[in-house]
Design an enzyme around this catalytic site. Structure first.
Site, short mmCIF file in Angstrom:
data_model
loop_
_atom_site.label_atom_id
_atom_site.label_comp_id
_atom_site.label_asym_id
_atom_site.label_seq_id
_atom_site.Cartn_x
_atom_site.Cartn_y
_atom_site.Cartn_z
N GLU A 95 90.56 36.01 -74.76
CA GLU A 95 90.81 37.03 -73.74
C GLU A 95 91.51 36.38 -72.55
O GLU A 95 91.18 35.27 -72.14
CB GLU A 95 89.48 37.65 -73.26
CG GLU A 95 89.69 38.56 -72.05
CD GLU A 95 88.48 39.40 -71.68
OE1 GLU A 95 87.90 40.04 -72.58
OE2 GLU A 95 88.11 39.41 -70.49
N ASP A 132 83.04 32.29 -70.48
CA ASP A 132 83.66 33.24 -69.57
C ASP A 132 84.36 32.52 -68.41
O ASP A 132 83.84 31.53 -67.89
CB ASP A 132 82.56 34.16 -69.04
CG ASP A 132 83.11 35.44 -68.44
OD1 ASP A 132 84.32 35.68 -68.56
OD2 ASP A 132 82.31 36.20 -67.85
N HIS A 157 85.89 43.73 -66.34
CA HIS A 157 84.92 42.76 -65.82
C HIS A 157 84.12 43.38 -64.69
O HIS A 157 84.49 44.41 -64.16
CB HIS A 157 85.64 41.51 -65.30
CG HIS A 157 86.20 40.65 -66.39
ND1 HIS A 157 86.46 39.32 -66.22
CD2 HIS A 157 86.55 40.95 -67.66
CE1 HIS A 157 86.95 38.83 -67.35
NE2 HIS A 157 87.03 39.79 -68.24
ZN ZN Z 1 86.13 38.45 -64.46
#
Ligand code: ZN
Length: 477
Positions: A262, A156, A336
């Site tokens: 992403e 991430d 998010h």
């Molecule tokens: Zn984020």
């Protein structure tokens, strides 16, 4: 072999996780625990894949990365996989390596593909873990629960090729590219004259590319983009766009398994306008790139661990346009900081029709602290005071707007009150951002993990309830 292993284990004083017992290639494995730790029990010809101590008729193995790899080889469902083809996908970051069984229980009965292993470099640094540690924990937990429906592993907020390489070599199946360092945030606040001056200094081919592609063109969804808007976009985003394309190509070059890409532009100072999102999507599209998802910076405040703050009508209007753009280019939106944003979930579900990625992380740590607040009041009190004292340090990593002066004095509260601190926004955020500082302290670490080990079922129950609430609101019409 399964039955044989069960019989052997029944003669020991190990506790056996019933749902874990499984066999492949004539070799049986089970997750077990003694009074101090969890271990893996293995019996059969493939036991030599594992490293452990030989007991009476079986091998007893510590939960190391090497043994996680052996487990993944024997039981492929414990290895993370791409989530392509799944409409609703959910990131469930687990900073402790303890939460996945609770998440699995919350997911039961829902068609959601989970990304159980999801950590940013910042989270890894603050918890002193590696991507391999994170993935191994997810593998063992998936095995413990007998969960066989697949899960992903998200590197991430990766910012560089080196970080991408590290994540993919460790087994991540998803890369969330964070271009924030390539975004010229200062330029977002430039006056028109400053924009023009900066623009004229850009390489000629860059200017020509954008002018030829966008000026005077009727664009889907947007209509026309005028020159000042385009110039501002280019000086703010052109390096980020180039970086995204480069990183995507790099992933393509080095990947050995299917990888979900992403693009995140959520950690910026300003909200993402439809024109910005469209041009970024279009540039990727023209480079032959379709990310699996994109995370714009939506309107309103998405602060850690607390409810959405902002105008919900404005959010829905904004979110709808971003959804249209995402659909146009063939990817889905990613939300998010999705922990505890209950007020926007109905809109997210309605507008995306359940084709969306939602990330949560910190809320799982807060549920762990809820366990502590209920079963070990004195540890909670110490941790609570420490978190308040050290909040200025924690604020270096996370932006939060609540104030510690809003937190009721803990010395005036009896033990029954303590779980209430996990409901109040100011104390929630304070505990939320303190995880790294707390876990770095030996006194906390030791007592905390002991407490979690002894109360794992309570943690699972809390997660099932709390993440279950997220899922219900995200999946209802
Ligand atoms: Zn984020």
């Amino acid at each position: 072999m399964k039955e044989t292993l069960k019989k052997i284990l029944a003669k020991t004083d190990l506790f056996v996780y019933e749902n874990s017992v499984d066999e492949a290639e004539g070799t049986a494995c089970a997750m077990v625990r003694n009074s101090n730790e969890k271990l893996l029990a293995v019996a059969g010809p493939k036991a030599d894949l594992f490293k452990g101590s030989l007991e009476n008729g079986f091998l007893l193995c510590p939960l190391t990365n090497e043994n996680a790899e052996a487990l993944q080889t024997l039981f492929p469902y414990t290895r993370p996989k791409s989530h392509k083809g799944h409409a609703f996908t959910m990131g469930l970051g687990d900073r402790l390596g303890l939460a996945t069984p609770g998440h699995i229980r919350a997911l039961r009965g829902h068609d959601i593909y989970p990304v159980f292993a999801q950590q940013s470099i910042r989270e890894l640094n603050l918890t002193h873990r590696t991507f391999r540690d994170v993935i191994s924990a997810a593998s063992f937990n998936v095995f413990q629960e007998g969960y066989k429906s697949g899960f992903g592993a998200d590197g991430d907020h990766l910012k560089t090729k080196d970080e991408i390489k590290y994540a993919l070599e460790s087994g991540c199946t998803m890369v969330t590219l964070d271009c924030s360092e390539k975004i010229n945030t200062k330029a977002a606040k430039f006056t028109d004259d400053e924009v023009n001056a900066a623009y004229s200094e850009l390489p000629r081919d860059v200017r020509e590319h954008y002018e030829n592609t966008y000026l005077g063109k009727d664009l889907p969804i947007l209509g026309r983009v005028d020159e000042p808007e385009l110039r501002r976009f280019v000086i703010v985003f052109w390096k980020a766009v180039d970086h995204a394309i480069e990183c995507y190509k790099y992933i393509d070059e080095i990947k050995t398994v299917d990888v979900d890409f992403e693009l995140s532009i959520d950690e910026t100072l300003t909200i993402t306008t439809p024109a910005e999102h469209f041009i970024i999507g279009n540039e990727l599209h023209n480079a032959g790139i379709t990310p699996i998802s994109c995370a714009p910076h939506f309107t309103g405040q998405f602060e850690k661990g607390i409810e959405y703050a902002g105008n919900l009508t404005a959010f829905e209007r904004d979110f709808r346009v971003h959804q249209e753009i995402a659909e146009h280019f063939g990817y889905k939106l990613s939300l998010h900081s999705g922990s505890d944003k209950f007020a926007v979930f109905s809109t997210v579900a309605r507008v995306t029709k359940g084709n969306v990625h939602v990330k949560t992380a910190g809320t799982n740590w807060l549920e762990a602290m809820r366990v502590v607040s209920e079963v070990d009041p004195s540890l909670y009190r110490k941790a609570h005071k420490y978190a308040i004292e050290h909040r200025p340090e924690a604020e270096k990593y996370y932006h939060v707007s609540t104030n510690v002066s809003e937190i009721p004095d803990i010395d005036l509260q009896n033990d029954a009150y303590l779980p209430e601190y996990l409901n109040l926004p100011a104390s929630r955020q304070t505990i939320h951002i303190a995880y790294g500082l707390l876990l770095e302290n030996e006194w906390f670490r030791k007592e905390f993990f002991r407490c979690m080990f002894e109360n794992e079922d309570l943690y699972y129950a809390f997660l099932e309830r709390h993440i279950g609430k997220h899922i219900r609101m995200l999946t209802s019409d």
